[in-house]
Design a protein around this motif. Sequence first.
Motif, PDB file in Angstrom:
ATOM      1  N   MET A  49       0.815  -1.217   0.000  1.00  0.00           N
ATOM      2  CA  MET A  49       0.000   0.000   0.000  1.00  0.00           C
ATOM      3  C   MET A  49       0.849   1.268   0.000  1.00  0.00           C
ATOM      4  SD  MET A  49      -3.208   0.342  -0.197  1.00  0.00           S
ATOM      5  CE  MET A  49      -3.555   1.930  -0.932  1.00  0.00           C
ATOM      6  N   LEU A  51       2.450   2.357   2.667  1.00  0.00           N
ATOM      7  CA  LEU A  51       2.441   2.963   4.005  1.00  0.00           C
ATOM      8  C   LEU A  51       3.790   2.784   4.692  1.00  0.00           C
ATOM      9  CD1 LEU A  51      -1.116   1.762   5.038  1.00  0.00           C
ATOM     10  CD2 LEU A  51      -0.432   4.052   4.337  1.00  0.00           C
ATOM     11  N   PRO A  71       1.018   6.410  -0.937  1.00  0.00           N
ATOM     12  CA  PRO A  71      -0.216   5.629  -0.803  1.00  0.00           C
ATOM     13  C   PRO A  71      -1.342   6.133  -1.703  1.00  0.00           C
ATOM     14  CG  PRO A  71       0.713   6.074   1.357  1.00  0.00           C
ATOM     15  CD  PRO A  71       1.557   6.816   0.371  1.00  0.00           C
ATOM     16  N   ALA A  75      -3.376   3.834  -4.224  1.00  0.00           N
ATOM     17  CA  ALA A  75      -4.830   3.687  -4.109  1.00  0.00           C
ATOM     18  C   ALA A  75      -5.493   4.058  -5.430  1.00  0.00           C
ATOM     19  CB  ALA A  75      -5.360   4.554  -2.973  1.00  0.00           C
ATOM     20  N   TYR A  81      -7.513  -0.872   0.699  1.00  0.00           N
ATOM     21  CA  TYR A  81      -6.855  -1.372   1.898  1.00  0.00           C
ATOM     22  C   TYR A  81      -7.837  -1.380   3.065  1.00  0.00           C
ATOM     23  CZ  TYR A  81      -3.391  -1.387   5.752  1.00  0.00           C
ATOM     24  OH  TYR A  81      -2.675  -1.666   6.880  1.00  0.00           O
ATOM     25  N   PRO A  83      -7.440  -1.977   6.818  1.00  0.00           N
ATOM     26  CA  PRO A  83      -6.397  -2.196   7.814  1.00  0.00           C
ATOM     27  C   PRO A  83      -6.901  -2.984   9.024  1.00  0.00           C
ATOM     28  CG  PRO A  83      -7.181   0.040   7.952  1.00  0.00           C
ATOM     29  CD  PRO A  83      -7.909  -0.595   6.807  1.00  0.00           C
ATOM     30  N   ARG A  87      -9.316   1.716  11.722  1.00  0.00           N
ATOM     31  CA  ARG A  87      -9.000   3.077  11.281  1.00  0.00           C
ATOM     32  C   ARG A  87     -10.142   3.739  10.523  1.00  0.00           C
ATOM     33  NH1 ARG A  87      -2.742   2.766   9.375  1.00  0.00           N
ATOM     34  NH2 ARG A  87      -2.978   4.991   9.205  1.00  0.00           N
ATOM     35  N   GLY A 101     -14.239   6.956   0.836  1.00  0.00           N
ATOM     36  CA  GLY A 101     -13.657   5.907   0.003  1.00  0.00           C
ATOM     37  C   GLY A 101     -13.830   6.144  -1.490  1.00  0.00           C
ATOM     38  N   ARG A 150     -15.995   1.069   3.100  1.00  0.00           N
ATOM     39  CA  ARG A 150     -15.235   2.238   2.660  1.00  0.00           C
ATOM     40  C   ARG A 150     -14.243   1.873   1.563  1.00  0.00           C
ATOM     41  NH1 ARG A 150     -11.499   4.817   7.197  1.00  0.00           N
ATOM     42  NH2 ARG A 150     -10.334   2.924   6.746  1.00  0.00           N
ATOM     43  N   ALA A 151     -13.547   0.732   1.745  1.00  0.00           N
ATOM     44  CA  ALA A 151     -12.569   0.316   0.736  1.00  0.00           C
ATOM     45  C   ALA A 151     -13.269  -0.053  -0.574  1.00  0.00           C
ATOM     46  CB  ALA A 151     -11.750  -0.858   1.248  1.00  0.00           C
TER      47      ALA A 151
ATOM     48  N   ARG B 167     -16.795  18.682   0.473  1.00  0.00           N
ATOM     49  CA  ARG B 167     -15.987  17.453   0.465  1.00  0.00           C
ATOM     50  C   ARG B 167     -14.585  17.737   1.017  1.00  0.00           C
ATOM     51  NH1 ARG B 167     -14.803  12.402  -1.450  1.00  0.00           N
ATOM     52  NH2 ARG B 167     -12.765  12.204  -2.395  1.00  0.00           N
ATOM     53  N   ASP B 178      -6.798  10.838  11.115  1.00  0.00           N
ATOM     54  CA  ASP B 178      -5.890   9.821  10.562  1.00  0.00           C
ATOM     55  C   ASP B 178      -5.479  10.186   9.134  1.00  0.00           C
ATOM     56  OD1 ASP B 178      -4.521   7.543   9.796  1.00  0.00           O
ATOM     57  OD2 ASP B 178      -5.967   6.159  10.685  1.00  0.00           O
ATOM     58  N   GLN B 180      -2.800   9.484   7.402  1.00  0.00           N
ATOM     59  CA  GLN B 180      -2.212   8.408   6.587  1.00  0.00           C
ATOM     60  C   GLN B 180      -3.301   7.555   5.932  1.00  0.00           C
ATOM     61  OE1 GLN B 180      -0.257   5.025   8.360  1.00  0.00           O
ATOM     62  NE2 GLN B 180       1.600   5.412   7.179  1.00  0.00           N
ATOM     63  N   MET B 181      -4.377   7.289   6.717  1.00  0.00           N
ATOM     64  CA  MET B 181      -5.475   6.492   6.168  1.00  0.00           C
ATOM     65  C   MET B 181      -6.163   7.244   5.029  1.00  0.00           C
ATOM     66  SD  MET B 181      -6.780   3.495   6.518  1.00  0.00           S
ATOM     67  CE  MET B 181      -7.650   3.103   5.007  1.00  0.00           C
ATOM     68  N   ASP B 183      -4.754   9.269   2.986  1.00  0.00           N
ATOM     69  CA  ASP B 183      -3.850   9.112   1.851  1.00  0.00           C
ATOM     70  C   ASP B 183      -4.048   7.735   1.206  1.00  0.00           C
ATOM     71  OD1 ASP B 183      -1.853  10.734   0.532  1.00  0.00           O
ATOM     72  OD2 ASP B 183      -0.414   9.161   1.005  1.00  0.00           O
ATOM     73  N   ALA B 184      -4.218   6.697   2.045  1.00  0.00           N
ATOM     74  CA  ALA B 184      -4.369   5.336   1.538  1.00  0.00           C
ATOM     75  C   ALA B 184      -5.707   5.139   0.815  1.00  0.00           C
ATOM     76  CB  ALA B 184      -4.225   4.327   2.666  1.00  0.00           C
ATOM     77  N   LEU B 185      -6.611   6.126   0.931  1.00  0.00           N
ATOM     78  CA  LEU B 185      -7.880   6.041   0.205  1.00  0.00           C
ATOM     79  C   LEU B 185      -7.802   6.766  -1.139  1.00  0.00           C
ATOM     80  CD1 LEU B 185     -10.400   6.547   3.146  1.00  0.00           C
ATOM     81  CD2 LEU B 185     -10.025   4.458   1.835  1.00  0.00           C
ATOM     82  N   GLY B 186      -6.616   7.233  -1.494  1.00  0.00           N
ATOM     83  CA  GLY B 186      -6.435   7.822  -2.812  1.00  0.00           C
ATOM     84  C   GLY B 186      -6.525   9.337  -2.846  1.00  0.00           C
ATOM     85  N   ILE B 187      -6.469   9.978  -1.670  1.00  0.00           N
ATOM     86  CA  ILE B 187      -6.550  11.440  -1.630  1.00  0.00           C
ATOM     87  C   ILE B 187      -5.144  11.998  -1.420  1.00  0.00           C
ATOM     88  CG2 ILE B 187      -7.430  13.407  -0.322  1.00  0.00           C
ATOM     89  CD1 ILE B 187      -9.835  11.282   0.296  1.00  0.00           C
TER      90      ILE B 187
END
Lengths: 237, 290
Positions: A49, A51, A71, A75, A81, A83, A87, A101, A150-151, B167, B178, B180-181, B183-187
């Motif tokens: 991912m 991270l 990330p 994505a 992802y 986790p 989170r 998401g 969400r994912a 938004r 969070d 980092q999370m 970011d991990a969703l594509g933002i």
Amino acid sequence: MLIEINDLNTFYGLSHALNNVSLNIKKGEIVALLGRNGMGKSTLLKSIMGLIKPKSGKIVFNQKNICGQSPHKIAAAGIGYVPEERRIFPTLSVLDNLKMGIKGGRINFSSPEAWTFEKIFHYFPFMRDRTHQKGGHLSGGEQQMLTIGRALMGNPGLLLVDEPTEGLSPAMVDTVRDILLDVRKSGVSILLVEHNFKMAMSVADRVYLMGKAHIGYSGTVEELANDPKTRTRFLEV
Amino acid sequence: MDPTTAMYIAQGMHGIAYGMVLFLLASGLTLILGMMGILNLAHTGFFMLAAYFGYQMVQWTGSYWAALAAAPLVTAVFGILMERFLLKKVHVYGPMAELILTMGVSLVILDGVKVIWGSQSLPLSPPESLQGLVNIFGMQYPAYRLFIIFLSLLVLFIMGVLLYKTRMGMIIRAAVSDAQMVDALGINVPVVFMLVFGIGTWMAGVAGVAIAPILTVSPGLASQMGMDAFIVIIVGGFGSLGGAFLVSLICGLLSSYGIQFLPQYSAVLIFIFMAVVLAVKPEGLFGEKT
């Protein structure tokens, strides 16, 4: 191959968390990643991912090397992802958590495959009546469902799922199993880290077993089912 | 209205006006801290810098309104440049490096304004239309302070709409818990960080230009209100805008009524308040336990 990982090395400071890990997943395949605690399963998902930045190696997803990217780029390339620590965003409503998401903030209704709120509510009906409740007020199991939802809203081609059934009731474990199988049917691949061996074996096509920081075994579910020695070596405590 | 009541009310309104400006200053600080984990010690420096920019703008154009519109924007550009080219570079060395960097920037700003504008206090007069007193229910009240209250409410309203109705606001609120999370969703979180830094310094800039006609423009401005701003975010709870708003108003009222009733202790009242809150709730009024 949808994703091909070759000789991936990741470090936490000086400790070698992933040592020349190679793994691949075909389109529409569910691959289980099993092993005892602390072997590096979650680290592998986090490295894919972005991270955690891997030190060396290649991660080719849809013919593009994504190893070492941010990330958000990974994505956007189509990896979702879920986790281990859930989170969810505790101060956001259930609906806003799902909205977070959606890639680019818009649902693509023209694609019949695209995930919508309606589809998510179909699997997790509790969310329908509680769209405005804060994520932080949900129970642990409900938060886990929300993380999965969400994912999915991001329509990933590959879903990385870390311990989705941890702390869930047996009924909810069945729901998670159903949704993983349905997600696969729509052509999405899944890399599943799971402690519940039975559950993992019932959904997966292939299995990788991790020893300390490395992949120790790979084979189909049938092969592993007929190989009690390997199971003892990598899984039993 | 009898004169005593009028005096109490006027004193209360002074406190509210100060508290609102304090909130403009503190909200940027707490937003940046909550989202990026950076305690921006240069924040109050930008606040002071905006007051100087405002002063300079009035010198050039003669218009307070031009100063109020432009100075905070210029300040925000400086803030964004600092985030892009300095903070990002030291991020890999951890929060201590970021803290030291922001402290360094605040010292550069402090000495920079002394070199350019000197150490003496410079006057910045409110626009003519806001000079003098207005009559509210038979009470005479300075028009400019009333304007500050409305200006702060306007900024607060804009921030509220941005944070809770868009938004982008949803993404910012998610990133406060969070990043980092998110970011991990594509933002693209680095871009969001830059934007929040810009908005935060812009608000500090509005606060600087707004308070300048009352406190005058001087190098002491940063420490004078800066200390109060840090107390606000500590007592309100790191990252909590609601907490910052409430504590800003309490701070404002404590200081204005303190001066009226307990002049010899007014300077320490706010510290006593902070000590009492932290003794009971170490994470601040609206802070999350960590």
